[in-house]
Design an enzyme around this catalytic site. Structure first.
Site, PDB file in Angstrom:
ATOM      1  N   LEU A 118       0.838  -1.288  -0.076  1.00  0.00           N
ATOM      2  CA  LEU A 118      -0.150  -0.164   0.003  1.00  0.00           C
ATOM      3  C   LEU A 118       1.026   1.129  -0.114  1.00  0.00           C
ATOM      4  O   LEU A 118       1.508   1.530   0.857  1.00  0.00           O
ATOM      5  CB  LEU A 118      -0.774   0.072   1.309  1.00  0.00           C
ATOM      6  CG  LEU A 118      -1.805  -1.112   1.555  1.00  0.00           C
ATOM      7  CD1 LEU A 118      -2.826  -0.919   2.459  1.00  0.00           C
ATOM      8  CD2 LEU A 118      -2.494  -1.720   0.069  1.00  0.00           C
ATOM      9  N   ALA A 163      -0.419   4.530  -1.341  1.00  0.00           N
ATOM     10  CA  ALA A 163      -1.181   5.561  -2.000  1.00  0.00           C
ATOM     11  C   ALA A 163      -1.392   6.805  -1.016  1.00  0.00           C
ATOM     12  O   ALA A 163      -1.875   7.714  -1.420  1.00  0.00           O
ATOM     13  CB  ALA A 163      -2.635   5.151  -2.271  1.00  0.00           C
ATOM     14  N   ARG A 215       4.321  14.397   5.998  1.00  0.00           N
ATOM     15  CA  ARG A 215       5.373  14.950   7.029  1.00  0.00           C
ATOM     16  C   ARG A 215       6.826  14.946   6.624  1.00  0.00           C
ATOM     17  O   ARG A 215       7.643  15.360   7.390  1.00  0.00           O
ATOM     18  CB  ARG A 215       5.324  13.799   8.311  1.00  0.00           C
ATOM     19  CG  ARG A 215       4.121  14.461   9.328  1.00  0.00           C
ATOM     20  CD  ARG A 215       3.919  13.495  10.353  1.00  0.00           C
ATOM     21  NE  ARG A 215       3.466  12.411  10.112  1.00  0.00           N
ATOM     22  CZ  ARG A 215       3.315  11.135  10.926  1.00  0.00           C
ATOM     23  NH1 ARG A 215       4.078  11.224  12.046  1.00  0.00           N
ATOM     24  NH2 ARG A 215       2.887   9.981  10.485  1.00  0.00           N
ATOM     25  N   GLN A 240      -5.461   3.225  -6.571  1.00  0.00           N
ATOM     26  CA  GLN A 240      -6.592   3.509  -5.615  1.00  0.00           C
ATOM     27  C   GLN A 240      -7.045   5.041  -6.108  1.00  0.00           C
ATOM     28  O   GLN A 240      -6.273   5.915  -5.630  1.00  0.00           O
ATOM     29  CB  GLN A 240      -6.228   3.142  -4.196  1.00  0.00           C
ATOM     30  CG  GLN A 240      -7.234   3.612  -3.240  1.00  0.00           C
ATOM     31  CD  GLN A 240      -6.959   3.594  -1.867  1.00  0.00           C
ATOM     32  OE1 GLN A 240      -5.628   4.164  -1.353  1.00  0.00           O
ATOM     33  NE2 GLN A 240      -7.732   3.604  -0.839  1.00  0.00           N
ATOM     34  N   ASP A 293       5.780   2.260   3.634  1.00  0.00           N
ATOM     35  CA  ASP A 293       6.746   3.255   4.175  1.00  0.00           C
ATOM     36  C   ASP A 293       7.386   2.383   5.358  1.00  0.00           C
ATOM     37  O   ASP A 293       7.757   2.762   6.494  1.00  0.00           O
ATOM     38  CB  ASP A 293       6.082   4.308   4.895  1.00  0.00           C
ATOM     39  CG  ASP A 293       4.867   4.055   5.640  1.00  0.00           C
ATOM     40  OD1 ASP A 293       4.523   2.873   5.755  1.00  0.00           O
ATOM     41  OD2 ASP A 293       4.386   4.965   6.143  1.00  0.00           O
ATOM     42  N   ASN A 299       8.073   8.277   8.396  1.00  0.00           N
ATOM     43  CA  ASN A 299       7.110   9.313   8.321  1.00  0.00           C
ATOM     44  C   ASN A 299       7.906  10.674   8.024  1.00  0.00           C
ATOM     45  O   ASN A 299       7.115  11.551   7.541  1.00  0.00           O
ATOM     46  CB  ASN A 299       6.038   9.346   9.293  1.00  0.00           C
ATOM     47  CG  ASN A 299       5.491   7.989   9.499  1.00  0.00           C
ATOM     48  OD1 ASN A 299       4.554   7.684   8.588  1.00  0.00           O
ATOM     49  ND2 ASN A 299       5.548   7.434  10.586  1.00  0.00           N
ATOM     50  N   ARG A 331      34.192   7.381 -10.021  1.00  0.00           N
ATOM     51  CA  ARG A 331      32.913   8.034 -10.473  1.00  0.00           C
ATOM     52  C   ARG A 331      32.197   6.747 -11.400  1.00  0.00           C
ATOM     53  O   ARG A 331      33.024   5.801 -12.218  1.00  0.00           O
ATOM     54  CB  ARG A 331      33.173   9.158 -11.161  1.00  0.00           C
ATOM     55  CG  ARG A 331      33.294  10.245 -10.109  1.00  0.00           C
ATOM     56  CD  ARG A 331      33.768  11.596 -10.793  1.00  0.00           C
ATOM     57  NE  ARG A 331      32.421  11.810 -11.668  1.00  0.00           N
ATOM     58  CZ  ARG A 331      32.595  12.789 -12.709  1.00  0.00           C
ATOM     59  NH1 ARG A 331      33.877  13.520 -12.851  1.00  0.00           N
ATOM     60  NH2 ARG A 331      31.529  13.249 -13.415  1.00  0.00           N
TER      61      ARG A 331
HETATM   62  C1  UD1 Z   1      -2.292   1.526  10.239  1.00  0.00           C
HETATM   63  C2  UD1 Z   1      -3.139   0.597  10.733  1.00  0.00           C
HETATM   64  C3  UD1 Z   1      -2.820   0.538  12.280  1.00  0.00           C
HETATM   65  C4  UD1 Z   1      -1.432   0.387  12.629  1.00  0.00           C
HETATM   66  C5  UD1 Z   1      -0.321   1.214  11.933  1.00  0.00           C
HETATM   67  C6  UD1 Z   1       1.100   0.891  11.997  1.00  0.00           C
HETATM   68  C7  UD1 Z   1      -5.266   0.464   9.631  1.00  0.00           C
HETATM   69  C8  UD1 Z   1      -6.608   0.800   9.530  1.00  0.00           C
HETATM   70  N1  UD1 Z   1      -4.241   0.670  10.736  1.00  0.00           N
HETATM   71  O1  UD1 Z   1      -2.625   2.840  10.740  1.00  0.00           O
HETATM   72  O2  UD1 Z   1      -3.369  -0.504  13.006  1.00  0.00           O
HETATM   73  O3  UD1 Z   1      -0.999   0.117  14.099  1.00  0.00           O
HETATM   74  O4  UD1 Z   1      -0.874   1.357  10.753  1.00  0.00           O
HETATM   75  O5  UD1 Z   1       1.808   1.920  11.284  1.00  0.00           O
HETATM   76  O6  UD1 Z   1      -4.849  -0.152   8.906  1.00  0.00           O
HETATM   77  N2  UD1 Z   1      -2.746   3.816   2.550  1.00  0.00           N
HETATM   78  C9  UD1 Z   1      -3.498   3.703   1.262  1.00  0.00           C
HETATM   79  N3  UD1 Z   1      -4.702   3.803   1.023  1.00  0.00           N
HETATM   80  C10 UD1 Z   1      -5.289   4.372   1.953  1.00  0.00           C
HETATM   81  C11 UD1 Z   1      -5.177   4.460   3.360  1.00  0.00           C
HETATM   82  C12 UD1 Z   1      -3.881   4.096   3.487  1.00  0.00           C
HETATM   83  O7  UD1 Z   1      -2.630   3.270   0.416  1.00  0.00           O
HETATM   84  O8  UD1 Z   1      -6.684   4.615   1.427  1.00  0.00           O
HETATM   85  C13 UD1 Z   1      -1.729   3.268   2.716  1.00  0.00           C
HETATM   86  C14 UD1 Z   1      -0.880   4.370   3.360  1.00  0.00           C
HETATM   87  O9  UD1 Z   1       0.166   5.069   2.092  1.00  0.00           O
HETATM   88  C15 UD1 Z   1       0.228   3.840   4.132  1.00  0.00           C
HETATM   89  C16 UD1 Z   1      -0.567   2.683   4.833  1.00  0.00           C
HETATM   90  O10 UD1 Z   1      -1.530   2.369   4.054  1.00  0.00           O
HETATM   91  O11 UD1 Z   1       1.466   3.415   3.759  1.00  0.00           O
HETATM   92  C17 UD1 Z   1      -1.042   2.758   6.358  1.00  0.00           C
HETATM   93  O12 UD1 Z   1      -2.075   3.973   6.339  1.00  0.00           O
HETATM   94  P1  UD1 Z   1      -2.171   4.997   7.408  1.00  0.00           P
HETATM   95  O13 UD1 Z   1      -3.157   6.032   7.182  1.00  0.00           O
HETATM   96  O14 UD1 Z   1      -0.843   5.603   7.655  1.00  0.00           O
HETATM   97  O15 UD1 Z   1      -2.594   3.945   8.611  1.00  0.00           O
HETATM   98  P2  UD1 Z   1      -2.442   4.395  10.279  1.00  0.00           P
HETATM   99  O16 UD1 Z   1      -3.551   5.331  10.640  1.00  0.00           O
HETATM  100  O17 UD1 Z   1      -1.029   4.703  10.379  1.00  0.00           O
HETATM  101 CA    CA Z   2       0.794   5.266   9.072  1.00  0.00          CA
END
Ligand code: UD1
Ligand code: CA
Length: 457
Positions: A10, A12, A17, A77, A106, A227, A316
């Site tokens: 994932l 997207a 930050r 997405q 990430d 992040n 180089r």
């Molecule tokens: C997510 C987890 C959380 C976990 C944490 C660890 C979920 C609902 N929550 O939370 O339980 O402890 O990660 O870091 O999964 N992304 C997409 N499309 C979307 C949403 C997200 O591609 O529509 C990708 C983001 O780019 C990212 C990852 O999914 O790489 C996680 O999304 P993020 O919104 O950061 O989730 P957290 O709130 O950190």
């Molecule tokens: Ca996250």
């Protein structure tokens, strides 16, 4: 046949930050974009399909992911509606009932062993979650375990006070059994505080269906998310440590490992020694028994067996050193091939050149390869001897065994075994200096003696 597996990445998210014009997953760690680190363990973990989910218009991420390994499939997405929604954007890649491994773009330090353990656990569970004990759990989803069974993952925003006290957290990596993956994912709704489709809800849904959910634990370090720039540097430090350990385990001697910086693709032969403070940029290969001496910088270079580079050398891209070549202090080599045992031991620039076997390039030699418009090549034959401080104005060919006098500016080809000297003829005036001194010490002051004494004859 073993159950087939798809790895879904994932990526997207925006990564605001990082405060950067570059998408988060394209920032580099050990000279490789983050997305490439995430994709790299896929094959070793047993995945035969790799799907990367990117946001609309993110061709740059798609290109980097495809470059990282063969066979990467890209899915877009269109709207960012949550992690489950993002996985479903790639549904085509697991529609034939493949097992699923879901990772975030990430999280660059995940190891293939961990992913493989999760996949193997699918023999016993429909959903496998990667957990870790967080020092500061705030912000993470909490793993809720009852009677030894994982029953749900609660996102921070939706958690009760008691649930927030749990320090076993969701790393974000999940494995889903092929038999249930699509049906579980499709059942996930968005009735939560963020109104997102949470991948994490797959656990409670599985439990409700009487399916097993399991936890595998990893170290906090392995699952660290990047992040911001500070975390980027922390991930770099951890990865450098891993790379150094790996090359030492393979037999490379690093005298001061913490001062040597490697790229993910640096390759070493046997019995290589690397002195302190050496930087390896991308694309470097070092042959058996070579020594890279202190404070050298190498990138896109090949170092032959037994060669000696540095101290303070710069190789180089396109520098190809044959066996036993010596490149000494303050020598820069670019887009040039040096044959076996060729030497450039001090203060030289060798660019767009080929240097034959056993040739000697003297101190201060410069290949004048650029005329302000184009680059030109210099060919130095086998066994040629280039005297110190020669300027070799390219395009130029110096034949095998030829000799170039020190301080020469060489503008036309030199045949094999010839001597070429291109410099002002030396003039010697006997007694001149002595006379000058006498005039200066005895000549009447103020009568112009000072100036006239030095008058040329
Ligand atoms: C997510 C987890 C959380 C976990 C944490 C660890 C979920 C609902 N929550 O939370 O339980 O402890 O990660 O870091 O999964 N992304 C997409 N499309 C979307 C949403 C997200 O591609 O529509 C990708 C983001 O780019 C990212 C990852 O999914 O790489 C996680 O999304 P993020 O919104 O950061 O989730 P957290 O709130 O950190
Ligand atoms: Ca996250």
């Amino acid at each position: 046949m073993a159950q087939r597996t798809t790895l879904v990445v994932l990526a997207a998210g925006e990564g605001t930050r990082m405060k950067s014009g570059l998408p988060k997953v394209l920032h580099r760690i050990a000279e490789k974009p983050m997305i490439a680190h995430v994709v790299a363990p896929a094959r070793a973990a047993g995945a035969d399909r790799i799907a990367v989910v990117v946001g609309p218009g993110r061709e740059d991420v798609a290109v980097a992911a495809k470059k990282a390994t063969n066979g990467v499939e890209i899915f877009i997405q269109k709207e960012r509606l949550g992690t489950a929604h993002a996985v479903l954007a790639a549904r085509e890649s697991f529609a034939q009932g493949q097992n699923l491994l879901v990772v975030f773009g990430d999280t660059p330090l995940l190891r293939s062993e961990t992913l493989r353990a999760m996949r193997d656990e699918l023999n016993r569970a429909a959903v496998v979650v990667l957990g870790f004990r967080a020092e500061r759990p705030a912000g993470y989803g909490r793993l809720l375990v009852e009677g030894g069974k994982l029953i749900a993952i609660r996102e921070e925003k939706d958690a009760s006070g008691a649930e927030r006290a749990v320090n076993l957290c969701n790393a974000g990596v999940m494995a889903l059994a092929g038999k249930h993956a699509l049906s579980l994912l499709s059942a996930i709704g968005n009735r939560n505080k963020k109104q997102e489709f949470y991948l994490t809800d797959a656990v409670a849904l599985a439990a409700a269906r009487g399916l097993n959910a399991a936890v595998i634990e990893a170290s906090e370090e392995e699952v660290m998310g990047v992040n911001d720039k500070k975390q980027l540097s922390e991930a770099e430090a951890i990865l450098q440590k891993r790379l150094r350990e790996a090359v030492m385990n393979a037999g490379v001697t690093l005298i001061a490992p913490e001062t040597v910086f490697l790229s993910s693709d640096t390759k070493f032969g046997r019995d290589v020694t690397v002195e302190p403070n050496v930087v390896f940029g991308p694309g470097v290969t070092v042959g058996d028994n070579a020594t890279i001496r202190a404070f050298s910088h190498l990138e896109g270079a090949t170092v032959g067996a037994g060669a000696r580079v540095g101290p303070f050398a710069r190789l180089r891209p396109g520098a190809k050193l044959g066996a036993d070549v010596h490149i000494g202090n303050f020598v820069e080599v670019k887009e040039s091939t040096l044959g076996k045992s060729a030497k450039a031991n001090h203060l030289a620039y060798i660019g767009d050149a080929s240097v034959g076997e056993g040739a000697n390039v003297g101190a201060g030699t410069i290949t004048c390869n650029y005329d302000g418009f184009a680059k030109h090549r210099t060919e130095i034959g086998k066994g040629a001897f280039i005297g110190t401080n020669a300027s070799l104005v390219a395009p130029l060919k110096i034949g095998a065994g030829a000799y170039v006098g020190s301080g020469s500016v060489i503008v036309s080809d030199v045949p094999a075994d010839a001597l070429a000297v291109g410099r002002g003829k030396q003039i010697v005036k006997k007694g001149w200096a002595k006379k000058l001194r006498e005039k200066r010490s005895t000549g009447p002051k103020g009568k112009g003696g000072k100036r006239k004494a030095a008058k040329r004859r």
